[in-house]
Motif scaffolding. Structure first.
Motif, PDB file in Angstrom:
ATOM      1  N   GLU A  44       0.859  -1.560  -0.807  1.00  0.00           N
ATOM      2  CA  GLU A  44      -0.195  -0.243  -0.285  1.00  0.00           C
ATOM      3  C   GLU A  44       0.565   1.153  -0.301  1.00  0.00           C
ATOM      4  O   GLU A  44       1.466   0.770   0.115  1.00  0.00           O
ATOM      5  CB  GLU A  44      -0.621   0.312   1.176  1.00  0.00           C
ATOM      6  N   ALA A  45       0.370   2.289  -0.754  1.00  0.00           N
ATOM      7  CA  ALA A  45       0.735   3.239  -0.595  1.00  0.00           C
ATOM      8  C   ALA A  45       1.481   3.455   0.465  1.00  0.00           C
ATOM      9  O   ALA A  45       0.740   3.487   1.689  1.00  0.00           O
ATOM     10  CB  ALA A  45       0.001   4.723  -1.162  1.00  0.00           C
ATOM     11  N   GLY A  46       2.359   4.200   0.990  1.00  0.00           N
ATOM     12  CA  GLY A  46       3.005   5.283   2.780  1.00  0.00           C
ATOM     13  C   GLY A  46       3.594   3.916   2.708  1.00  0.00           C
ATOM     14  O   GLY A  46       4.090   4.418   4.449  1.00  0.00           O
ATOM     15  N   LYS A  47       3.216   2.263   3.193  1.00  0.00           N
ATOM     16  CA  LYS A  47       4.106   0.944   4.133  1.00  0.00           C
ATOM     17  C   LYS A  47       4.845   1.078   2.933  1.00  0.00           C
ATOM     18  O   LYS A  47       5.614   1.189   2.444  1.00  0.00           O
ATOM     19  CB  LYS A  47       2.685   0.167   4.020  1.00  0.00           C
ATOM     20  N   THR A  48       6.358  -0.067   4.451  1.00  0.00           N
ATOM     21  CA  THR A  48       6.964  -0.654   4.604  1.00  0.00           C
ATOM     22  C   THR A  48       6.524  -1.634   4.187  1.00  0.00           C
ATOM     23  O   THR A  48       6.645  -2.703   5.185  1.00  0.00           O
ATOM     24  CB  THR A  48       7.918   0.364   5.433  1.00  0.00           C
ATOM     25  N   LEU A  49       7.499  -2.510   3.251  1.00  0.00           N
ATOM     26  CA  LEU A  49       7.595  -4.082   2.781  1.00  0.00           C
ATOM     27  C   LEU A  49       8.971  -4.201   3.024  1.00  0.00           C
ATOM     28  O   LEU A  49       9.989  -3.948   2.290  1.00  0.00           O
ATOM     29  CB  LEU A  49       7.531  -3.783   2.150  1.00  0.00           C
ATOM     30  N   ALA A  50       9.379  -5.355   4.812  1.00  0.00           N
ATOM     31  CA  ALA A  50      10.382  -5.707   4.395  1.00  0.00           C
ATOM     32  C   ALA A  50      10.506  -6.949   3.832  1.00  0.00           C
ATOM     33  O   ALA A  50      10.301  -7.859   3.539  1.00  0.00           O
ATOM     34  CB  ALA A  50      11.489  -5.536   5.749  1.00  0.00           C
ATOM     35  N   ILE A  51      12.049  -7.092   2.858  1.00  0.00           N
ATOM     36  CA  ILE A  51      12.265  -8.123   2.771  1.00  0.00           C
ATOM     37  C   ILE A  51      13.305  -9.051   2.394  1.00  0.00           C
ATOM     38  O   ILE A  51      14.813  -8.498   3.167  1.00  0.00           O
ATOM     39  CB  ILE A  51      12.141  -8.229   0.682  1.00  0.00           C
ATOM     40  N   VAL A  52      13.219 -10.257   3.250  1.00  0.00           N
ATOM     41  CA  VAL A  52      14.546 -10.678   4.909  1.00  0.00           C
ATOM     42  C   VAL A  52      14.891 -12.009   3.521  1.00  0.00           C
ATOM     43  O   VAL A  52      14.363 -12.777   3.191  1.00  0.00           O
ATOM     44  CB  VAL A  52      14.275 -10.001   5.957  1.00  0.00           C
ATOM     45  N   GLY A  53      16.365 -12.200   3.697  1.00  0.00           N
ATOM     46  CA  GLY A  53      16.728 -13.586   3.029  1.00  0.00           C
ATOM     47  C   GLY A  53      18.122 -13.369   2.722  1.00  0.00           C
ATOM     48  O   GLY A  53      18.949 -12.591   2.761  1.00  0.00           O
ATOM     49  N   GLU A  54      18.685 -14.827   2.300  1.00  0.00           N
ATOM     50  CA  GLU A  54      20.459 -14.817   2.445  1.00  0.00           C
ATOM     51  C   GLU A  54      20.471 -14.291   1.432  1.00  0.00           C
ATOM     52  O   GLU A  54      19.782 -14.491   0.345  1.00  0.00           O
ATOM     53  CB  GLU A  54      20.464 -16.278   2.626  1.00  0.00           C
ATOM     54  N   SER A  55      21.749 -14.223   1.279  1.00  0.00           N
ATOM     55  CA  SER A  55      22.488 -13.792  -0.851  1.00  0.00           C
ATOM     56  C   SER A  55      21.785 -15.035  -1.537  1.00  0.00           C
ATOM     57  O   SER A  55      21.898 -16.114  -0.709  1.00  0.00           O
ATOM     58  CB  SER A  55      24.032 -13.932  -0.625  1.00  0.00           C
ATOM     59  N   GLY A  56      22.087 -14.553  -2.313  1.00  0.00           N
ATOM     60  CA  GLY A  56      20.698 -16.066  -3.643  1.00  0.00           C
ATOM     61  C   GLY A  56      19.501 -16.190  -3.453  1.00  0.00           C
ATOM     62  O   GLY A  56      18.654 -17.212  -4.364  1.00  0.00           O
ATOM     63  N   GLU A  96       7.489  12.210   5.144  1.00  0.00           N
ATOM     64  CA  GLU A  96       6.674  14.049   4.612  1.00  0.00           C
ATOM     65  C   GLU A  96       6.857  13.519   2.917  1.00  0.00           C
ATOM     66  O   GLU A  96       6.272  14.643   2.312  1.00  0.00           O
ATOM     67  CB  GLU A  96       8.468  14.549   4.017  1.00  0.00           C
ATOM     68  N   PHE A  97       7.573  12.850   2.059  1.00  0.00           N
ATOM     69  CA  PHE A  97       7.083  12.444   0.597  1.00  0.00           C
ATOM     70  C   PHE A  97       6.042  11.395   0.761  1.00  0.00           C
ATOM     71  O   PHE A  97       5.377  11.220  -0.464  1.00  0.00           O
ATOM     72  CB  PHE A  97       8.059  12.308   0.099  1.00  0.00           C
ATOM     73  N   LYS A  98       5.108  10.345   2.020  1.00  0.00           N
ATOM     74  CA  LYS A  98       4.408  10.075   1.586  1.00  0.00           C
ATOM     75  C   LYS A  98       4.735   8.385   1.191  1.00  0.00           C
ATOM     76  O   LYS A  98       4.328   8.710  -0.264  1.00  0.00           O
ATOM     77  CB  LYS A  98       3.262  10.379   0.871  1.00  0.00           C
ATOM     78  N   MET A  99       6.081   8.391   0.519  1.00  0.00           N
ATOM     79  CA  MET A  99       6.913   6.899  -0.565  1.00  0.00           C
ATOM     80  C   MET A  99       6.218   5.702   0.594  1.00  0.00           C
ATOM     81  O   MET A  99       6.461   6.026   1.288  1.00  0.00           O
ATOM     82  CB  MET A  99       7.654   7.151  -0.355  1.00  0.00           C
ATOM     83  N   ALA A 100       6.275   4.989  -1.039  1.00  0.00           N
ATOM     84  CA  ALA A 100       6.217   3.278   0.409  1.00  0.00           C
ATOM     85  C   ALA A 100       7.647   2.924  -0.467  1.00  0.00           C
ATOM     86  O   ALA A 100       8.526   3.562  -0.620  1.00  0.00           O
ATOM     87  CB  ALA A 100       5.542   2.682  -0.570  1.00  0.00           C
ATOM     88  N   MET A 101       7.882   1.676   0.514  1.00  0.00           N
ATOM     89  CA  MET A 101       9.521   1.401   0.508  1.00  0.00           C
ATOM     90  C   MET A 101       9.456   0.091   0.742  1.00  0.00           C
ATOM     91  O   MET A 101       8.718  -0.427   1.876  1.00  0.00           O
ATOM     92  CB  MET A 101      10.638   1.925   1.711  1.00  0.00           C
ATOM     93  N   ILE A 102      10.281  -0.262   0.161  1.00  0.00           N
ATOM     94  CA  ILE A 102      10.733  -2.037  -0.029  1.00  0.00           C
ATOM     95  C   ILE A 102      11.980  -2.023   0.783  1.00  0.00           C
ATOM     96  O   ILE A 102      12.954  -1.035  -0.218  1.00  0.00           O
ATOM     97  CB  ILE A 102      10.833  -2.839  -1.555  1.00  0.00           C
ATOM     98  N   PHE A 103      12.037  -2.544   1.742  1.00  0.00           N
ATOM     99  CA  PHE A 103      13.501  -2.505   2.556  1.00  0.00           C
ATOM    100  C   PHE A 103      14.101  -4.304   1.830  1.00  0.00           C
ATOM    101  O   PHE A 103      13.500  -4.651   2.754  1.00  0.00           O
ATOM    102  CB  PHE A 103      13.397  -1.809   3.818  1.00  0.00           C
ATOM    103  N   ILE A 104      15.325  -4.088   1.794  1.00  0.00           N
ATOM    104  CA  ILE A 104      15.951  -5.101   1.872  1.00  0.00           C
ATOM    105  C   ILE A 104      16.909  -5.674   2.335  1.00  0.00           C
ATOM    106  O   ILE A 104      18.037  -4.433   2.584  1.00  0.00           O
ATOM    107  CB  ILE A 104      16.728  -5.512   0.363  1.00  0.00           C
ATOM    108  N   SER A 105      16.632  -6.547   3.128  1.00  0.00           N
ATOM    109  CA  SER A 105      18.228  -7.015   3.832  1.00  0.00           C
ATOM    110  C   SER A 105      18.359  -8.266   3.934  1.00  0.00           C
ATOM    111  O   SER A 105      17.517  -9.156   3.842  1.00  0.00           O
ATOM    112  CB  SER A 105      18.027  -6.687   5.316  1.00  0.00           C
ATOM    113  N   HIS A 106      19.500  -9.179   5.082  1.00  0.00           N
ATOM    114  CA  HIS A 106      19.456 -10.085   5.581  1.00  0.00           C
ATOM    115  C   HIS A 106      19.299 -10.487   6.738  1.00  0.00           C
ATOM    116  O   HIS A 106      19.759 -11.152   7.173  1.00  0.00           O
ATOM    117  CB  HIS A 106      20.917 -10.433   5.159  1.00  0.00           C
TER     118      HIS A 106
END
Length: 555
Positions: free
Chosen positions: A30-42, A200-210
């Motif tokens: 959704e607009a303005g929300k943050t989704l984290a995608i987590v997992g190992e390399s590969g 501030e900018f009302k962005m949605a964000m996908i944050f990728i991390s391990h």
């Protein structure tokens, strides 16, 4: 919940020939929300994000239904993509030095993005860039506007990348491992900055991390991937507190935790095999008693008033300024202990480690090893000293010759330094590979054929070839996935118990240092600002800088 998500992905498949790299991924944001995608390399995290930018590498096939703002992103021409990238969907990459043009000033690179998407005058664009630099809290914005990427610190380069990504106020920001190589304090600042800009900018964000611990406080939802498959997907609170999939449970468990100092870290593979790992918790009193025992011995190393100064040329006229690597540094390292060294980039951690192993020369001071001053030892003396003193680097790939098979890299050490025959050296090299958890038949493979964790094991095997008594681990687990990191930390502890090693463990990750080390030294600007038994220092920090580092560390 809004009727139409900002982003919706159905059955995303990415294939290289017959091999599926991402397998039927589904998600919505959704607009303005943050989704984290987590997992190992590969696991397919970054490939999935590149598909959203139309930047998949050549040779990969994409099948999916991807809708952004109600319109399909598939089948777009490059001209159409150029209007979307930066303006509507923007990306912050893990390594800004690779993403920024080294031959163009930072200001012009951000200005170029605005010129592409805004019909503004050059004067207005420059004013906007300077305003963006202030917004991302860069110092001396006029100077940085005219600076090249190599003239900035890692955190500053990442802020330039963020300024470029948000310049056109996109609806979706993809942050691909944006803090992995940064100090914990800089990492905390970048996460706070991203959250503020998003609001501030009302962005949605996908944050990728391990690292699951890193995303706990910033994500509304968490999606866990493993080998291209979605393993778990749900609200952040549910994924962290009530994980359902064994892989998610393993990822959470294998990260060192201050309140659960396990003797051995649990491993993801145990959870995947549905085996309940045997977890022995060492009491705080026992850990303190163990650390205090080491302090009763004669020091292995004693460092007195050690200083190291670098001279850097600044500007076209070559004006030289002094950079302090170490200043009046004093420290004792005791046999058998694991001594942690923490601090921000530029604090002098690696400089100190390199001085101890003879890769740098001090300008003043003394380094006593087993009672002998080695601060100014010549190359002949160091050939003998290196049998006892070794180093494991952060990036084993950079320290391995890509043209030499990994077995030969180890046998070369055994033949030259320990005068073994080729047959003896090969046999011992294969035994060393098995000791660090690799197969003997890997002997004939080249470095590029191994994963990051496997290459780190090769670096450890090569360090062990000389039967050292003291090993410097210079950020040797910092770039690894948390699951691989747990394996390497267990291995280092096993080898310590078997061979009685003494470790100097350099890291910016206080959670890992608190788990692995008996004592901790905190450094700032080349000076020692705090030292103590790890459990006591971590639980009851007395000094402001130490408190700041601990508070910034994700837990």
């Amino acid at each position: 919940m809004s009727a139409t998500p900002l982003l919706e992905i159905n059955e995303l498949w990415i294939k290289a020939g017959d091999q599926a790299l991402v397998k039927g991924l589904n998600l919505s944001l959704e607009a303005g929300k943050t989704l984290a995608i987590v997992g190992e390399s590969g696991s397919g995290k970054s490939l999935s994000s590149l598909a959203l930018m139309g930047l998949l590498p050549a040779g990969l096939d994409l099948e999916a239904e991807i809708n952004f703002k109600g319109s399909s992103l598939l089948g777009l021409e490059e001209k159409e993509w150029s209007q979307i990238r930066g303006a509507q969907i923007a990306m912050v990459f893990q390594e800004p030095m690779s993403a920024l043009n080294p031959s163009m000033t930072c200001g012009k690179q951000v200005a170029e993005m605005l010129a592409l998407h805004r019909d503004w005058s050059a004067k207005k664009i420059k004013e906007e860039v300077l305003g963006l630099f202030r917004k991302v809290e860069l110092p001396r914005v006029e100077q940085i506007y005219d600076s090249y990427p190599h003239q900035l610190s890692g955190g500053q380069k990442q802020r330039v990348m963020i300024a470029m990504a948000v310049a056109c106020k996109p609806s979706l920001l993809i942050a691909d491992e944006p803090t992995t190589a940064l100090d914990v304090s800089v990492q905390a600042e970048i996460l706070k900055l991203l959250a503020e800009l998003q609001k501030e900018f009302k962005m949605a964000m996908i944050f990728i991390s391990h690292d699951l611990a890193l995303v706990r406080d910033i994500a509304d939802e968490v999606l866990v991937m493993y080998q291209g498959e979605l393993k778990e997907y749900g609200p952040s609170e549910q994924v962290f507190n009530r994980p359902k999939d064994p892989y998610t449970k393993g990822l959470i468990a294998c990260r060192p935790q201050a309140d659960k100092p396990f003797r051995r870290l649990p491993l993801v593979k145990d959870f995947l095999a549905q085996k309940a790992p045997e977890l022995e918790v060492l009491s705080r009193a026992k850990r303190i008693e163990k650390a205090e025992h080491y302090l009763k011995q004669t020091p292995l190393f004693e460092v007195k008033d050690l200083s190291k100064i670098y001279r850097q040329k600044k500007g076209i006229l070559g004006k030289t300024e002094q950079v302090i690597g170490l200043k009046d540094f004093n420290l004792k390292i005791f046999p058998g202990e694991s001594l942690g060294l923490v601090g921000e980039s530029g604090s002098g951690k690696s400089t100190f480690g390199r001085l101890l192993v003879g890769l740098e020369k001090a300008v003043q001071g003394e380094i006593f090893y087993q009672g002998k001053d080695i601060a100014h030892a010549n190359s002949t003396m160091w050939r003998n000293l290196h049998r006892d003193i070794q180093i494991i680097f952060q990036d084993p790939f950079a320290s391995l010759n890509p043209r030499i098979r990994i077995g030969e890299a180890v046998t070369e050490v055994l033949q030259q330094r320990r005068k073994q025959s080729k047959a003896q050296a090969k046999q011992e090299a294969q035994e060393l590979l098995e000791k660090v958890g690799l197969e003997a038949e890997f002997y004939s493979r080249y470095p590029h054929e191994f994963s990051g964790g496997q290459r780190q094991r090769i670096g450890i095997a090569r360090a062990l070839a000389l039967n050292p008594s003291f090993i410097v681990c210079d950020e040797s687990v910092s770039a690894l996935d948390v699951s691989v990191q747990a394996q390497i930390l267990n291995l280092l502890n096993d080898l310590k118990e078997e061979f009685g090693f003494t470790y100097l463990f350099i890291s910016h990750d206080l959670q890992v240092v608190n788990y692995f080390c008996d004592r901790v030294v905190v450094m700032q600007k080349g000076q020692l600002v705090a030292i103590g038994i790890s459990d006591e220092l971590y639980k009851y920090p007395q000094e402001a800088y130490t408190k700041m580092l601990i508070e910034a560390s994700p837990d």
